[in-house]
Design an enzyme around this catalytic site. Structure first.
Site, PDB file in Angstrom:
ATOM      1  N   CYS A   1      -6.424   1.426   7.174  1.00  0.00           N
ATOM      2  CA  CYS A   1      -6.040   2.614   6.422  1.00  0.00           C
ATOM      3  C   CYS A   1      -6.094   2.243   4.961  1.00  0.00           C
ATOM      4  O   CYS A   1      -5.141   1.751   4.402  1.00  0.00           O
ATOM      5  CB  CYS A   1      -4.636   3.032   6.815  1.00  0.00           C
ATOM      6  SG  CYS A   1      -4.101   4.547   6.040  1.00  0.00           S
TER       7      CYS A   1
ATOM      8  N   ARG B   1       1.095   1.100  11.480  1.00  0.00           N
ATOM      9  CA  ARG B   1       0.154   0.016  11.195  1.00  0.00           C
ATOM     10  C   ARG B   1       0.863  -1.284  10.859  1.00  0.00           C
ATOM     11  O   ARG B   1       0.213  -2.272  10.533  1.00  0.00           O
ATOM     12  CB  ARG B   1      -0.773   0.412  10.052  1.00  0.00           C
ATOM     13  CG  ARG B   1      -1.744   1.473  10.477  1.00  0.00           C
ATOM     14  CD  ARG B   1      -2.552   2.058   9.353  1.00  0.00           C
ATOM     15  NE  ARG B   1      -3.362   3.126   9.897  1.00  0.00           N
ATOM     16  CZ  ARG B   1      -2.894   4.345  10.197  1.00  0.00           C
ATOM     17  NH1 ARG B   1      -1.632   4.640   9.972  1.00  0.00           N
ATOM     18  NH2 ARG B   1      -3.683   5.250  10.730  1.00  0.00           N
TER      19      ARG B   1
ATOM     20  N   CYS C   1      -7.300   6.226   1.692  1.00  0.00           N
ATOM     21  CA  CYS C   1      -7.729   7.456   2.352  1.00  0.00           C
ATOM     22  C   CYS C   1      -7.338   8.602   1.447  1.00  0.00           C
ATOM     23  O   CYS C   1      -7.011   9.688   1.869  1.00  0.00           O
ATOM     24  CB  CYS C   1      -7.050   7.591   3.696  1.00  0.00           C
ATOM     25  SG  CYS C   1      -5.373   7.013   3.687  1.00  0.00           S
TER      26      CYS C   1
ATOM     27  N   SER D   1      -1.854  -2.235   5.576  1.00  0.00           N
ATOM     28  CA  SER D   1      -3.250  -2.655   5.451  1.00  0.00           C
ATOM     29  C   SER D   1      -3.454  -3.671   4.337  1.00  0.00           C
ATOM     30  O   SER D   1      -4.475  -4.344   4.304  1.00  0.00           O
ATOM     31  CB  SER D   1      -4.168  -1.444   5.272  1.00  0.00           C
ATOM     32  OG  SER D   1      -4.147  -0.658   6.445  1.00  0.00           O
TER      33      SER D   1
ATOM     34  N   HIS E   1       5.627   6.662   4.069  1.00  0.00           N
ATOM     35  CA  HIS E   1       5.873   6.336   2.660  1.00  0.00           C
ATOM     36  C   HIS E   1       7.107   7.063   2.130  1.00  0.00           C
ATOM     37  O   HIS E   1       7.751   6.602   1.195  1.00  0.00           O
ATOM     38  CB  HIS E   1       4.653   6.671   1.814  1.00  0.00           C
ATOM     39  CG  HIS E   1       3.540   5.679   1.983  1.00  0.00           C
ATOM     40  ND1 HIS E   1       3.652   4.376   1.578  1.00  0.00           N
ATOM     41  CD2 HIS E   1       2.313   5.791   2.541  1.00  0.00           C
ATOM     42  CE1 HIS E   1       2.525   3.729   1.858  1.00  0.00           C
ATOM     43  NE2 HIS E   1       1.701   4.564   2.451  1.00  0.00           N
TER      44      HIS E   1
ATOM     45  N   CYS F   1      -0.445   8.647   6.531  1.00  0.00           N
ATOM     46  CA  CYS F   1       0.861   7.992   6.631  1.00  0.00           C
ATOM     47  C   CYS F   1       1.855   8.635   5.685  1.00  0.00           C
ATOM     48  O   CYS F   1       2.631   7.940   5.029  1.00  0.00           O
ATOM     49  CB  CYS F   1       0.727   6.510   6.304  1.00  0.00           C
ATOM     50  SG  CYS F   1      -0.874   5.824   6.667  1.00  0.00           S
TER      51      CYS F   1
ATOM     52  N   GLU G   1     -16.095   4.982  -5.077  1.00  0.00           N
ATOM     53  CA  GLU G   1     -15.464   3.666  -5.204  1.00  0.00           C
ATOM     54  C   GLU G   1     -14.271   3.602  -4.257  1.00  0.00           C
ATOM     55  O   GLU G   1     -13.628   4.593  -3.962  1.00  0.00           O
ATOM     56  CB  GLU G   1     -15.049   3.401  -6.644  1.00  0.00           C
ATOM     57  CG  GLU G   1     -13.985   4.348  -7.148  1.00  0.00           C
ATOM     58  CD  GLU G   1     -13.351   3.833  -8.417  1.00  0.00           C
ATOM     59  OE1 GLU G   1     -13.719   2.743  -8.852  1.00  0.00           O
ATOM     60  OE2 GLU G   1     -12.486   4.533  -8.947  1.00  0.00           O
TER      61      GLU G   1
ATOM     62  N   CYS H   1      -1.084   8.554   0.862  1.00  0.00           N
ATOM     63  CA  CYS H   1      -2.032   8.493   1.963  1.00  0.00           C
ATOM     64  C   CYS H   1      -1.936   9.777   2.769  1.00  0.00           C
ATOM     65  O   CYS H   1      -0.865  10.353   2.904  1.00  0.00           O
ATOM     66  CB  CYS H   1      -1.704   7.296   2.846  1.00  0.00           C
ATOM     67  SG  CYS H   1      -2.608   7.280   4.383  1.00  0.00           S
TER      68      CYS H   1
END
Lengths: 566, 159
Positions: free
Chosen positions: A545, A478, A548, A501, A68, A64, A14, A61
């Site tokens: 992204c 991004r 991930c 994203s 964060h 990234c 999922e 992530c």
């Protein structure tokens, strides 16, 4: 009758990004982007000490991590209205710029070049011709016919063995592939060289951040790097000069390889300046703070509505109300309960999965808006806003890229051509060149400041009783990243991350306006519906992204493996 | 013998983080010589290349769903390992299999690759492992130690 295609990169887990397109006469007429963003961080952070939040958020992530961590400490510092020592700002800035350059290089060569470059065609190239082509473009020392011949031999072995690995997902021989065998070999060679070069950026981050992935040197209030110019166990002059060497090696590749390759591929695929514009409201935030209060920045931020560079309005600092009050998120088309449209501080996250219902709810991504409209974020938004703000280096490299692409393709290229799929790649190349200058400057500022005898890197945070709110934002590779925090009696009460994203892969919003991916796909030609390379080109140009976050291995789909329990 | 022992997975999603927890446990339980590096790789991709390149032995620890009861430990080696990770294509399209392929291409492939897996129960948001997985983390760390000894690496329990 319209034909429907669904691209779901991973069907068995999922999450991840799913794109649905309706095709009419070989062109996309409608598109939907559906993804699973990280949606549980607030569940983990509620009740915790705000000083620890960044250690958790950098696990959201895998790519990234640093960004964060940065946005998180800034959110707490914003809530506490803290000042950050200059050395800490500069050290963070160097890590931010190095990470962004690494990210842009990896995106261009390793994540998206194969949408444009045909590896099998490279096997037919004449290495001598590649060398003369490459030497006409730049002075990069590894553009020799021996190097191209060596790489070609390697590729032959790799393709021959059937172990395509990293190259296995390409649409080789697709009618939309247009580069000559020579340009293909040039790009494949630089693809391999880029693997080595990107490590140099990681070394910079690990020297300053103590390790990578997952830096350890941040703190709410500064950084945990003790500075002592003579001691080998601290940030010493020897370490700092090594960082400088790495910065220059990165810059050599950015200017002499990445930038020129972007121009060459942009010129060959000039027709792609007509596709992929989508949402042309562009948003970016100021980055690289140069003072302790976060009021002066190396790169400006701002907003451009409807692709009109003349209507640029600036976002000036970490406290700028036009940003702090301008952001909302809608869940009308997202798998959460209700259909609210709220400010991130007021949000609650209650999942409400319904299956993919294209007119109702169809994505885990919420729909963010700025001034009640969808906005595109990322290097293109950043470059256009900086261009509009008159940022000198950005103007220099943007004009150079447009002139080079124009010269190579035989006709002038206007600034407006950047509102496109290929424009996003060009902008990333421009931004990498700008960031190299930024990186040099931040290193010099750090050296000069230490030279003045200032070795301070940390201010102690003090938490008031009662409730305070903050937002930490960061112009990530991004695009706009913002972490929103509510602190009550020294503990986290609410925490929301609005990631780049989310902006770009947004589903339709409260007013049913499509998000940037969705809008950018409309009008894209698709030559072979079973091999929708063109759709991937546009989606990849955003550097998606999403979620991930899961690396679990599933043996069900690998038939050759027999499992024996231990 | 130049070795990397690397746990991969997301610490924020309960059992998804078992790989990282297992290498942490291994580091707590055992003393290894300096040629063995222990790393929590998180969910990173290409950043890990610099750690994998040029190793003689790469031991990966991850959650592996194989249809067995939760907590079941499994071992894979050689060509099976990249094949297993090959289905793991994120939108980044760069996973462990790609990293291994890149190592192959740059002549930096570890001579030997071994993957230890553990069957997960819950991948929900949270920092704690399920009881079934937590109960086998110690055994997983022991398996890593046994594997290293097979290669002649001196591994001693911390007393």
């Amino acid at each position: 009758m319209a034909k429907r295609i669904t691209i779901d990169p991973v069907t068995r887990i999922e999450g991840h990004l799913r794109v649905d397109c309706e095709l009419d006469n070989g062109h996309v007429s409608k598109a939907w982007a559906s993804g699973q963003m990280w949606r549980g961080i607030e569940l983990i952070l509620k009740g915790r000490d705000p000083r620890d939040a960044w250690l958790f958020t950098q696990r959201i992530c895998g790519v990234c991590t640093t960004v964060h961590a940065i946005a998180s400490v800034r959110s707490v510092e914003s809530a506490l209205k803290m000042e950050i020592p200059l050395n800490a700002q500069y050290i963070r800035n160097i890590m931010i710029a190095a990470h962004a350059i690494q990210d842009h290089i990896v995106h261009f060569y390793h994540l998206s070049a194969l949408d444009w470059v045909d590896v099998t065609s490279a096997l037919k190239a004449e290495p001598r011709k590649v060398a003369s082509l490459a030497q006409g473009m730049s002075s990069w020392s590894l553009n020799s016919s021996q190097e191209f011949a060596r790489v070609q031999e390697k590729l032959k072995g790799f393709v021959g063995s059937g172990q395509l690995g990293i190259f296995a997902n390409g649409y080789w021989g697709h009618p939309a592939m247009k580069l000559s065998p020579e340009v293909n070999l040039l790009a494949c060679t630089h693809y391999l060289q880029a693997l080595e070069v990107q490590r140099k950026a990681n070394i910079i981050i690990s020297i300053l951040g103590a390790k990578t992935p997952h830096i350890q040197n941040l703190a709410v209030g500064g950084v945990a790097n003790p500075i002592n110019t003579d001691s080998p166990s601290t940030l010493s002059l020897e370490r700092l000069y090594y960082v400088k060497t790495l910065i220059d090696e990165l810059g050599d590749f950015v200017n002499n390889v990445y930038f020129t390759d972007v121009c060459a591929i942009g010129a060959s695929y000039r027709d792609w300046t007509a596709y992929g514009a989508g949402v042309t409201n562009y948003l970016c935030v100021p980055e690289f703070p140069l003072d302790t209060k976060g009021t002066v920045f190396e790169l400006p931020g701002g907003y451009i509505p409807e692709g009109n560079v003349g209507r640029f309005s600036p976002i000036r600092n970490f406290e700028d109300e036009s940003f702090v009050k301008g952001v909302k998120e809608s869940v009308k088309h997202s798998w959460y309960k209700g259909d609210w449209n709220r400010h991130p501080w007021e949000e609650e996250t209650e999942p409400g999965y319904t299956d993919f219902l294209e007119d109702e709810k169809y994505s885990w991504v919420k729909a963010p808006t700025f001034r009640d409209a969808p906005a595109q974020v990322g290097p293109l938004a950043n470059v256009l806003c900086l261009y509009a703000a008159g940022h000198e280096a950005t103007r220099k490299y943007t004009d150079k890229a447009l002139a080079t692409i124009g010269k190579l393709s035989g006709a002038p290229v206007p600034l407006e051509a950047l509102h496109s799929t290929i424009g996003r790649h060009a902008a990333r190349g421009v931004r990498a060149a700008v960031l190299y200058e930024t990186l040099q400057k931040q290193w010099q500022l750090l050296m000069d400041n230490i030279g003045k005898g200032d070795t301070r890197t940390f201010n102690q945070p003090e938490f008031p009783k009662g409730e305070v709110r903050g937002v930490g934002f960061h112009e990530a590779p991004r695009g706009v990243l913002s972490h929103w925090i509510v602190i009550a009696d020294k503990k986290i009460k609410n925490y929301q991350a609005v990631v780049p994203s989310t902006w770009n892969s947004s589903p339709r919003n409260a007013k049913d306006a499509p998000g940037p991916y969705e809008a950018s796909l409309v009008g894209t030609p698709v030559a072979v519906p079973e091999k929708p390379l063109e759709v991937l080109r546009t989606v990849h140009s955003f550097d998606p992204c999403l979620a991930c976050a899961i690396h679990m291995v599933d043996t069900k789909n690998a038939e050759i493996v027999s499992v024996r329990a231990l | 013998m130049n070795v990397l022992v690397m746990g991969v997975g997301n610490l924020l999603l309960q059992d998804e983080g078992a790989g990282g927890k297992a290498v942490e446990e291994f580091a707590r339980k055992y003393r290894v010589p300096p040629e063995v590096e222990i790393l929590d790789g998180g969910t990173s991709g290409i950043e890990l290349l610099q750690y994998i390149q040029g190793r003689d032995l790469l031991i990966l620890v991850d959650v592996v769903r194989s249809g067995n009861p939760c907590g079941t430990l499994t071992r894979f080696e050689g060509q099976h390992v990249p094949a297993l990770f090959r289905d793991k294509i994120s939108p980044h399209q760069l996973g462990i299999s790609d990293l291994l392929a890149v190592c192959q291409m740059t002549d930096a492939m570890p001579e030997k690759v071994v993957l230890f897996g553990i069957e997960p129960k819950s991948l929900d948001t949270g920092l704690t492992l399920s009881d079934e997985v937590a109960a086998n983390i110690g055994r997983l760390a022991d398996l890593v130690a046994e594997e290293l000894r097979l290669f002649g690496v001196k591994v001693e329990p911390c007393s």
